[in-house]
Design a protein around this motif. Structure first.
Motif, short mmCIF file in Angstrom:
data_model
loop_
_atom_site.label_atom_id
_atom_site.label_comp_id
_atom_site.label_asym_id
_atom_site.label_seq_id
_atom_site.Cartn_x
_atom_site.Cartn_y
_atom_site.Cartn_z
N LEU A 13 0.82 -1.22 0.00
CA LEU A 13 0.00 0.00 0.00
C LEU A 13 0.85 1.26 0.00
CD1 LEU A 13 -2.88 -1.12 2.37
CD2 LEU A 13 -2.81 -1.12 -0.13
N ALA A 14 2.03 1.20 0.61
CA ALA A 14 2.94 2.35 0.60
C ALA A 14 3.38 2.67 -0.84
CB ALA A 14 4.15 2.09 1.49
N LEU A 15 3.41 1.66 -1.70
CA LEU A 15 3.73 1.85 -3.11
C LEU A 15 2.48 2.19 -3.92
CD1 LEU A 15 5.96 -1.32 -3.39
CD2 LEU A 15 6.80 1.03 -3.57
N ALA A 16 1.40 1.46 -3.67
CA ALA A 16 0.18 1.57 -4.49
C ALA A 16 -0.56 2.89 -4.31
CB ALA A 16 -0.76 0.40 -4.19
N HIS A 17 -0.75 3.31 -3.08
CA HIS A 17 -1.57 4.51 -2.84
C HIS A 17 -1.02 5.75 -3.56
CE1 HIS A 17 -4.23 2.26 -0.42
NE2 HIS A 17 -3.80 2.58 0.78
N PRO A 18 0.29 6.04 -3.49
CA PRO A 18 0.78 7.21 -4.24
C PRO A 18 0.64 7.05 -5.76
CG PRO A 18 2.41 6.51 -2.60
CD PRO A 18 1.33 5.47 -2.63
N MET A 19 0.81 5.81 -6.24
CA MET A 19 0.65 5.59 -7.68
C MET A 19 -0.79 5.80 -8.11
SD MET A 19 3.10 2.39 -8.66
CE MET A 19 4.87 2.48 -8.55
#
Length: 117
Positions: A13-19
């Motif tokens: 989620l730390a990767l997905a949410h900003p993307m």
């Protein structure tokens, strides 16, 4: 080789949410270059600028995405994870299912799929 499915939900989620936030922002702005910057090579080849421009021009959905989306869950399969979002639209009242597929390409996490249903 790294496999994103081995990451914890929090790491994913730390990767997905900003993307996802970037996809919403740059879709609304019709900014092709920024919209595709985290795409895998195959995604970039499939999402050529002319076709994306036509989609941005025709689609009210692509230009009116709400930033008030909700995370729904993660699906792990093979070498990819799918992160699901409930994606409202500011013009056409209603909700869509947002799907973000992430995996590794050359040791970097890239977007292998991004769709609204």
């Amino acid at each position: 080789m790294m496999n994103i499915t081995e990451k914890t939900d929090e790491e994913i989620l730390a990767l997905a949410h900003p993307m996802w936030a970037d996809l919403v922002k740059y879709s609304n702005e019709k900014n092709y270059g920024a919209f595709t910057r985290n795409f895998s090579t195959a995604m970039k080849m499939g999402a050529n600028e002319i076709e994306m421009g036509k989609q941005f021009a025709r689609s009210d959905l692509a230009k009116n995405l709400s930033t008030d989306y909700k995370y729904l869950g993660i699906i792990r399969r093979g070498e990819y994870v799918t992160v699901l979002y409930k994606q409202p639209n500011t013009k056409d009242k209603g909700e869509w299912l947002g799907r973000l597929v992430l995996g590794y390409e050359k040791d970097q996490v890239k977007i292998f799929g991004a769709t609204l249903f």
